[in-house]
Design a protein around this motif. Structure first.
Motif, mmCIF file in Angstrom:
data_model
loop_
_atom_site.group_PDB
_atom_site.id
_atom_site.type_symbol
_atom_site.label_atom_id
_atom_site.label_comp_id
_atom_site.label_asym_id
_atom_site.label_seq_id
_atom_site.Cartn_x
_atom_site.Cartn_y
_atom_site.Cartn_z
ATOM 1 N N MET A 106 6.977 -1.139 4.400
ATOM 2 C CA MET A 106 5.949 -1.813 5.190
ATOM 3 C C MET A 106 4.621 -1.907 4.449
ATOM 4 O O MET A 106 3.809 -2.791 4.725
ATOM 5 C CB MET A 106 5.721 -1.072 6.514
ATOM 6 N N LEU A 107 4.394 -1.009 3.489
ATOM 7 C CA LEU A 107 3.131 -1.018 2.748
ATOM 8 C C LEU A 107 2.905 -2.367 2.070
ATOM 9 O O LEU A 107 1.780 -2.875 2.037
ATOM 10 C CB LEU A 107 3.138 0.108 1.701
ATOM 11 N N ASN A 108 3.959 -2.964 1.539
ATOM 12 C CA ASN A 108 3.832 -4.253 0.869
ATOM 13 C C ASN A 108 3.536 -5.393 1.835
ATOM 14 O O ASN A 108 3.041 -6.450 1.430
ATOM 15 C CB ASN A 108 5.106 -4.571 0.090
ATOM 16 N N LEU A 109 3.834 -5.202 3.117
ATOM 17 C CA LEU A 109 3.587 -6.235 4.110
ATOM 18 C C LEU A 109 2.193 -6.149 4.707
ATOM 19 O O LEU A 109 1.643 -7.154 5.158
ATOM 20 C CB LEU A 109 4.619 -6.136 5.247
ATOM 21 N N ILE A 110 1.594 -4.958 4.709
ATOM 22 C CA ILE A 110 0.322 -4.766 5.425
ATOM 23 C C ILE A 110 -0.884 -4.578 4.522
ATOM 24 O O ILE A 110 -2.022 -4.630 4.999
ATOM 25 C CB ILE A 110 0.411 -3.566 6.391
ATOM 26 N N ALA A 111 -0.682 -4.370 3.208
ATOM 27 C CA ALA A 111 -1.814 -4.116 2.309
ATOM 28 C C ALA A 111 -1.703 -4.972 1.060
ATOM 29 O O ALA A 111 -0.623 -5.076 0.460
ATOM 30 C CB ALA A 111 -1.877 -2.644 1.927
ATOM 31 N N SER A 112 -2.814 -5.568 0.645
ATOM 32 C CA SER A 112 -2.846 -6.380 -0.574
ATOM 33 C C SER A 112 -2.752 -5.466 -1.798
ATOM 34 O O SER A 112 -2.985 -4.261 -1.700
ATOM 35 C CB SER A 112 -4.142 -7.187 -0.625
ATOM 36 N N PRO A 113 -2.423 -6.007 -2.978
ATOM 37 C CA PRO A 113 -2.283 -5.172 -4.174
ATOM 38 C C PRO A 113 -3.505 -4.305 -4.471
ATOM 39 O O PRO A 113 -3.353 -3.152 -4.876
ATOM 40 C CB PRO A 113 -2.036 -6.208 -5.285
ATOM 41 N N ASP A 114 -4.708 -4.833 -4.270
ATOM 42 C CA ASP A 114 -5.906 -4.051 -4.566
ATOM 43 C C ASP A 114 -6.200 -2.991 -3.516
ATOM 44 O O ASP A 114 -7.020 -2.102 -3.747
ATOM 45 C CB ASP A 114 -7.125 -4.977 -4.704
ATOM 46 N N ASP A 115 -5.553 -3.068 -2.366
ATOM 47 C CA ASP A 115 -5.812 -2.110 -1.290
ATOM 48 C C ASP A 115 -4.763 -1.005 -1.203
ATOM 49 O O ASP A 115 -4.947 -0.040 -0.455
ATOM 50 C CB ASP A 115 -5.853 -2.841 0.067
ATOM 51 N N ARG A 116 -3.680 -1.107 -1.931
ATOM 52 C CA ARG A 116 -2.553 -0.193 -1.699
ATOM 53 C C ARG A 116 -2.841 1.238 -2.112
ATOM 54 O O ARG A 116 -2.378 2.185 -1.456
ATOM 55 C CB ARG A 116 -1.293 -0.719 -2.397
ATOM 56 N N ASP A 117 -3.582 1.455 -3.203
ATOM 57 C CA ASP A 117 -3.935 2.835 -3.571
ATOM 58 C C ASP A 117 -4.716 3.495 -2.442
ATOM 59 O O ASP A 117 -4.454 4.646 -2.075
ATOM 60 C CB ASP A 117 -4.775 2.859 -4.852
ATOM 61 N N ARG A 118 -5.679 2.778 -1.877
ATOM 62 C CA ARG A 118 -6.512 3.321 -0.809
ATOM 63 C C ARG A 118 -5.701 3.565 0.459
ATOM 64 O O ARG A 118 -5.790 4.638 1.067
ATOM 65 C CB ARG A 118 -7.666 2.353 -0.516
ATOM 66 N N VAL A 119 -4.903 2.582 0.860
ATOM 67 C CA VAL A 119 -4.115 2.717 2.089
ATOM 68 C C VAL A 119 -3.089 3.837 1.952
ATOM 69 O O VAL A 119 -2.929 4.673 2.850
ATOM 70 C CB VAL A 119 -3.426 1.379 2.436
ATOM 71 N N SER A 120 -2.385 3.882 0.826
ATOM 72 C CA SER A 120 -1.380 4.919 0.615
ATOM 73 C C SER A 120 -2.011 6.301 0.591
ATOM 74 O O SER A 120 -1.487 7.253 1.191
ATOM 75 C CB SER A 120 -0.631 4.662 -0.695
ATOM 76 N N SER A 121 -3.163 6.438 -0.076
ATOM 77 C CA SER A 121 -3.836 7.735 -0.158
ATOM 78 C C SER A 121 -4.307 8.209 1.204
ATOM 79 O O SER A 121 -4.201 9.398 1.539
ATOM 80 C CB SER A 121 -5.031 7.649 -1.123
#
Length: 463
Positions: A160-175
């Protein structure tokens, strides 16, 4: 900077999907209670005491037991049962999760499958409350089931991470997701620390441990509702073309065959990352799962001391995940993860030299683990998300989950074998250094920019 254009024909609408980010966070909060209270702290020592009671009835469980258990005629040392149980669970997960990923990519509503697996895992974990006396077989079977259900739910969750967060936001969202998980797991562990230490209402230690494991199972099942309801309307963008017209089983098998061919031929950098992750994550997961066993059996700490230590690690890891997220925003996630592996290597080496009953040095190592733990895991997840082809997120994350939490089968197998051969956990813990060295060497060889280009994804500013 050279970037690869991203096709937006079937890509997620990140602006529209932003409303799913907050409920998505809560599944880290939900399942971390099981990972922390049961998987990290209580299960290893508890099932070991049950195994010793079965192998050496009438003997004080704190004493060494030289009698072996028997599984299909194979001798198993009681002290090796916990890591061997994890090994079996993880090998089974590695097989099951690959098929799970192929199925999830073909499901229109991923939250439905997430709920099925989350509640199946919570029910299996709740069954550990009934493991008493010398019934180590039931304890092993339930832990295997809970581990497989956990991995299956995380395939869906991570994709779901790939569906809800853009590439530049994924480090922040995942962390932030990992940080919330450590906070939630730490809060429940604090309650369990009081229960196991104070033993209110005349509880025995064994009953207090069983109630604590039951509370983690209920926590997992109840808080999963927030994520399931909050992401219920989230849809997979499209089914993979390779199996668009197949049925649930035939189409999934066709997609699975296509994925292995695709990974080998067209995504060599993704495959190299998975190989690196296999090694260094095996080391991380084995350190996590064996830490309480090492502290209880080798260093002779009390259960209350170990729970207090893991509790400290949880809250330090909350800050560590956020800290590493900020470092990655400046230095890039790949360099940050490589730095964390240097720290993991140092931690394992120092653990070998901690004297028996020397709690302060062990406590300091716990602080170091907390700092590096959340960051290395959260950033690995977001790094991998950049290397996953569109519309095949769940299937590729199934490969990732086969090497994720609870699937460190090389590490736990080595840990158990070294103990059975040497009868000391010190040599077992130092043997884990090899996983961080090999994993770091392979990770340094991954060309992430090329891997992102091969996956057809948008290049983030830093990687």
């Amino acid at each position: 900077m050279t970037t690869a254009p991203m096709s937006h024909t079937n890509s997620a609408d990140y602006a529209a999907n932003a409303r799913y980010v907050r409920p998505w966070f809560w599944y880290d909060w939900a399942n971390s209670a099981f990972v922390t209270t049961i998987g990290t702290v209580l299960y290893g020592p508890y099932i070991t005491s049950i195994a010793k009671a079965a192998a050496c009835p009438g003997q004080d469980s704190d004493l060494d037991c030289a009698t072996n258990l028997s599984v299909l005629g194979i001798p198993i040392a009681p002290g090796s049962l916990a890591p061997y149980t994890t090994t079996v669970a993880t090998i089974l997960s590695a097989i099951v999760l690959i098929f799970v990923g192929a199925i999830v990519d073909r499901m229109e509503r991923p939250a439905a499958f997430l709920g099925l697996c989350a509640w199946g895992g919570a029910a299996s974990a709740a069954g550990l409350f009934f493991v008493t006396g010398d019934n180590w077989q039931l304890g092993s079977i339930l832990m295997i089931l809970a581990t497989v259900f956990l991995g299956s739910s995380l395939v869906t969750y991570d994709s779901m991470l790939n569906l809800i967060a853009s590439p530049d936001d994924r480090d922040r969202v995942s962390s932030r997701g990992w940080a919330l998980g450590y906070l939630g797991g730490g809060l429940l562990l604090a309650v369990n620390l009081v229960l196991v230490t104070m033993l209110p209402f005349g509880l025995s230690t064994g009953l207090a441990v069983r109630i604590s494991m039951l509370s983690a199972a209920l926590w997992w099942g109840l808080f999963a509702v927030i994520t399931i309801r909050g992401t219920w309307t989230l849809r997979n963008v499209t089914k993979p073309d390779e199996a668009a017209h197949g049925g649930a089983v035939r189409g999934s098998l066709a997609q699975l065959r296509s994925t292995f061919v695709d990974l080998r031929r067209h995504h060599p950098q993704t495959m190299l990352f998975l190989l690196a992750y296999l090694f260094y994550n095996d080391g991380i997961q084995t350190v996590i799962s064996a830490s309480s066993l090492y502290g209880a059996e080798e260093l002779k700490f009390e259960q209350s001391q170990l729970i207090a230590l893991i509790l400290l690690v949880q809250f330090v890891a909350f800050g560590g995940a956020l800290l590493f997220g900020r470092i990655a925003a400046r230095k890039g996630a790949s360099r940050t993860v490589l730095g964390s592996l240097v720290m993991w290597t140092a931690i394992v080496i120092l653990a070998f030299f901690v004297p028996e009953r020397a709690f302060i040095p062990f406590l300091l190592l716990g602080v170091a683990i907390g700092i590096v733990l959340g960051g290395s895991q959260a950033l690995s997840r977001s790094l991998y998300s950049q290397l996953v082809p569109q519309n095949r997120e769940a299937e590729y994350f199934a490969l990732y989950q086969a090497m994720e939490r609870g699937t460190s089968w090389f590490g736990t197998l080595l840990f158990g074998l070294v103990f059975q051969l040497t009868h000391t956990y010190r040599f077992a813990i130092i043997a884990l250094v090899i996983f961080f060295v090999i994993g770091g060497f392979l990770l340094a060889k991954v060309d992430f920019r090329e891997g992102i280009r091969q996956a057809g994804n948008e290049q983030p500013a830093l990687v």
